[in-house]
Design a protein around this motif. Structure first.
Motif, mmCIF file in Angstrom:
data_model
loop_
_atom_site.group_PDB
_atom_site.id
_atom_site.type_symbol
_atom_site.label_atom_id
_atom_site.label_comp_id
_atom_site.label_asym_id
_atom_site.label_seq_id
_atom_site.Cartn_x
_atom_site.Cartn_y
_atom_site.Cartn_z
ATOM 1 N N THR A 70 0.832 -1.203 0.000
ATOM 2 C CA THR A 70 0.000 0.000 0.000
ATOM 3 C C THR A 70 0.864 1.250 0.000
ATOM 4 O OG1 THR A 70 -1.794 -1.114 1.166
ATOM 5 C CG2 THR A 70 -1.746 1.284 1.304
ATOM 6 N N ALA A 71 1.901 1.264 0.840
ATOM 7 C CA ALA A 71 2.780 2.432 0.912
ATOM 8 C C ALA A 71 3.500 2.668 -0.421
ATOM 9 C CB ALA A 71 3.783 2.259 2.047
ATOM 10 N N LEU A 72 3.992 1.605 -1.027
ATOM 11 C CA LEU A 72 4.731 1.758 -2.290
ATOM 12 C C LEU A 72 3.821 2.196 -3.443
ATOM 13 C CD1 LEU A 72 7.107 -1.338 -2.075
ATOM 14 C CD2 LEU A 72 7.700 1.076 -1.728
ATOM 15 N N VAL A 73 2.697 1.512 -3.604
ATOM 16 C CA VAL A 73 1.762 1.877 -4.676
ATOM 17 C C VAL A 73 1.193 3.272 -4.415
ATOM 18 C CG1 VAL A 73 -0.444 1.295 -5.766
ATOM 19 C CG2 VAL A 73 1.223 -0.504 -5.277
ATOM 20 N N GLY A 74 0.857 3.529 -3.160
ATOM 21 C CA GLY A 74 0.334 4.846 -2.796
ATOM 22 C C GLY A 74 1.331 5.962 -3.058
ATOM 23 N N TYR A 75 2.605 5.710 -2.752
ATOM 24 C CA TYR A 75 3.638 6.705 -3.025
ATOM 25 C C TYR A 75 3.698 7.039 -4.512
ATOM 26 C CZ TYR A 75 8.186 8.857 -3.657
ATOM 27 O OH TYR A 75 9.187 9.717 -4.034
ATOM 28 N N LEU A 76 3.650 6.016 -5.346
ATOM 29 C CA LEU A 76 3.664 6.259 -6.795
ATOM 30 C C LEU A 76 2.433 7.047 -7.232
ATOM 31 C CD1 LEU A 76 4.962 2.818 -8.109
ATOM 32 C CD2 LEU A 76 6.212 4.992 -7.995
ATOM 33 N N MET A 77 1.279 6.705 -6.669
ATOM 34 C CA MET A 77 0.052 7.440 -7.010
ATOM 35 C C MET A 77 0.140 8.896 -6.544
ATOM 36 S SD MET A 77 -2.868 4.586 -6.226
ATOM 37 C CE MET A 77 -4.207 5.648 -6.724
ATOM 38 N N ALA A 78 0.723 9.106 -5.376
ATOM 39 C CA ALA A 78 0.867 10.471 -4.860
ATOM 40 C C ALA A 78 1.841 11.280 -5.710
ATOM 41 C CB ALA A 78 1.331 10.437 -3.406
ATOM 42 N N ARG A 79 2.885 10.631 -6.208
ATOM 43 C CA ARG A 79 3.852 11.333 -7.076
ATOM 44 C C ARG A 79 3.190 11.875 -8.332
ATOM 45 N NH1 ARG A 79 8.936 12.822 -6.595
ATOM 46 N NH2 ARG A 79 9.470 11.940 -8.581
ATOM 47 N N PHE A 80 2.157 11.178 -8.801
ATOM 48 C CA PHE A 80 1.437 11.611 -9.994
ATOM 49 C C PHE A 80 0.192 12.422 -9.657
ATOM 50 C CE2 PHE A 80 3.959 8.030 -11.533
ATOM 51 C CZ PHE A 80 4.585 8.630 -12.622
ATOM 52 N N GLY A 81 0.013 12.746 -8.383
ATOM 53 C CA GLY A 81 -1.092 13.605 -7.973
ATOM 54 C C GLY A 81 -2.452 12.937 -7.903
ATOM 55 N N ALA A 82 -2.486 11.604 -7.924
ATOM 56 C CA ALA A 82 -3.767 10.901 -7.881
ATOM 57 C C ALA A 82 -4.382 10.936 -6.481
ATOM 58 C CB ALA A 82 -3.597 9.462 -8.344
ATOM 59 N N ILE A 83 -3.535 10.846 -5.453
ATOM 60 C CA ILE A 83 -3.992 10.939 -4.064
ATOM 61 C C ILE A 83 -2.927 11.680 -3.269
ATOM 62 C CG2 ILE A 83 -5.385 8.825 -4.124
ATOM 63 C CD1 ILE A 83 -3.190 7.365 -2.645
ATOM 64 N N GLY A 84 -3.266 12.060 -2.059
ATOM 65 C CA GLY A 84 -2.312 12.755 -1.198
ATOM 66 C C GLY A 84 -1.523 11.780 -0.343
ATOM 67 N N MET A 85 -0.378 12.216 0.148
ATOM 68 C CA MET A 85 0.447 11.353 0.990
ATOM 69 C C MET A 85 -0.231 11.045 2.319
ATOM 70 S SD MET A 85 3.049 9.977 -0.321
ATOM 71 C CE MET A 85 3.788 9.296 1.152
ATOM 72 N N GLY A 86 -1.070 11.930 2.818
ATOM 73 C CA GLY A 86 -1.820 11.633 4.040
ATOM 74 C C GLY A 86 -2.734 10.437 3.838
ATOM 75 N N ASP A 87 -3.357 10.378 2.659
ATOM 76 C CA ASP A 87 -4.208 9.229 2.328
ATOM 77 C C ASP A 87 -3.385 7.946 2.282
ATOM 78 O OD1 ASP A 87 -6.478 10.897 1.993
ATOM 79 O OD2 ASP A 87 -5.841 11.354 -0.066
ATOM 80 N N VAL A 88 -2.188 8.035 1.737
ATOM 81 C CA VAL A 88 -1.309 6.863 1.642
ATOM 82 C C VAL A 88 -0.965 6.354 3.039
ATOM 83 C CG1 VAL A 88 0.960 6.041 0.882
ATOM 84 C CG2 VAL A 88 -0.353 7.599 -0.578
ATOM 85 N N LYS A 89 -0.602 7.259 3.936
ATOM 86 C CA LYS A 89 -0.232 6.850 5.291
ATOM 87 C C LYS A 89 -1.431 6.289 6.045
ATOM 88 C CE LYS A 89 1.863 10.812 5.392
ATOM 89 N NZ LYS A 89 2.480 12.057 5.811
ATOM 90 N N LEU A 90 -2.593 6.895 5.872
ATOM 91 C CA LEU A 90 -3.796 6.374 6.516
ATOM 92 C C LEU A 90 -4.127 4.977 5.985
ATOM 93 C CD1 LEU A 90 -6.216 6.774 8.408
ATOM 94 C CD2 LEU A 90 -7.397 7.905 6.501
ATOM 95 N N LEU A 91 -4.064 4.817 4.668
ATOM 96 C CA LEU A 91 -4.315 3.505 4.065
ATOM 97 C C LEU A 91 -3.319 2.459 4.558
ATOM 98 C CD1 LEU A 91 -5.174 4.462 0.381
ATOM 99 C CD2 LEU A 91 -6.632 3.152 1.939
ATOM 100 N N THR A 92 -2.073 2.847 4.713
ATOM 101 C CA THR A 92 -1.049 1.912 5.183
ATOM 102 C C THR A 92 -1.426 1.368 6.560
ATOM 103 O OG1 THR A 92 0.672 3.009 3.878
ATOM 104 C CG2 THR A 92 1.404 1.649 5.734
ATOM 105 N N ALA A 93 -1.792 2.251 7.473
ATOM 106 C CA ALA A 93 -2.193 1.816 8.815
ATOM 107 C C ALA A 93 -3.427 0.919 8.756
ATOM 108 C CB ALA A 93 -2.472 3.033 9.699
ATOM 109 N N MET A 94 -4.404 1.313 7.964
ATOM 110 C CA MET A 94 -5.633 0.530 7.871
ATOM 111 C C MET A 94 -5.376 -0.850 7.262
ATOM 112 S SD MET A 94 -8.557 3.383 6.966
ATOM 113 C CE MET A 94 -8.003 3.697 5.333
ATOM 114 N N HIS A 95 -4.510 -0.909 6.272
ATOM 115 C CA HIS A 95 -4.260 -2.183 5.591
ATOM 116 C C HIS A 95 -3.426 -3.140 6.433
ATOM 117 C CE1 HIS A 95 -5.332 -0.457 1.380
ATOM 118 N NE2 HIS A 95 -6.340 -0.466 2.235
ATOM 119 N N VAL A 96 -2.555 -2.611 7.290
ATOM 120 C CA VAL A 96 -1.836 -3.482 8.224
ATOM 121 C C VAL A 96 -2.844 -4.151 9.160
ATOM 122 C CG1 VAL A 96 -0.232 -3.521 10.184
ATOM 123 C CG2 VAL A 96 0.376 -2.263 8.115
ATOM 124 N N CYS A 97 -3.783 -3.346 9.686
ATOM 125 C CA CYS A 97 -4.813 -3.885 10.602
ATOM 126 C C CYS A 97 -5.681 -4.929 9.917
ATOM 127 C CB CYS A 97 -5.741 -2.767 11.086
ATOM 128 S SG CYS A 97 -4.967 -1.544 12.107
#
Length: 164
Positions: A70-97
């Protein structure tokens, strides 16, 4: 079943922070690092402790692997402006759980979140409240999807049906 109950701590913390995170995201279009990093650390620690108590290493590996992906894919998406890095970090925590309980829950949560965000955005476009370039706060939708899908592992742990 202490491992199951420990795994609920990060879910409970995400639930407790859902309203402040949503309000901040709606107002400021950001999710504060102090919350998102705390949630990542709590999710990792909670699943690690649960795994230590009952030697649930496959569950722990699944949760961490999903968090890393999630963190890696999210980072790539954030680099292209698809989502924000806050969303990536939130998703990372949620997906670990969720990944600790069942990797399929991650897909359900993400699907529900994105379907809800898309539906609301389409309604906003049709009503003229949004235009195609409008930024929408994704955090509240991610949290709603997570909370709805979290009902499954929470009820399984409480009723004693969880394998973890």
């Amino acid at each position: 079943m202490p491992a199951g109950y420990l795994s609920l701590v990060p879910i409970a913390l995400i639930a407790a922070l859902a309203i402040p995170l949503s309000i901040t995201d709606i107002r400021e279009h950001r999710l504060p690092n102090r919350y998102t990093y705390f949630l990542i650390a709590t999710a990792t620690a909670g699943t690690l402790l649960g795994s230590l108590l009952e030697a649930l290493w496959v569950d722990f590996a699944a949760g961490i692997a999903l968090g890393v992906v999630t963190a890696l894919v999210g980072y790539l998406m954030a680099r292209f402006g698809a989502i924000g890095m806050g969303d990536v970090k939130l998703l990372t925590a949620m997906h670990v759980c969720l990944g600790w309980h069942s990797p399929v829950l991650v897909l359900f949560s993400l699907s529900l979140s994105l379907a809800l965000a898309s539906s609301i955005s389409i309604i906003g476009l049709v009503m003229g409240k949004l235009n195609p370039r409008s930024l929408i706060p994704l955090g509240p939708y991610l949290l709603i999807g997570f909370l709805v899908v979290s009902y499954s592992p929470v009820s399984a742990v409480i009723t004693g049906e969880a394998s973890s």
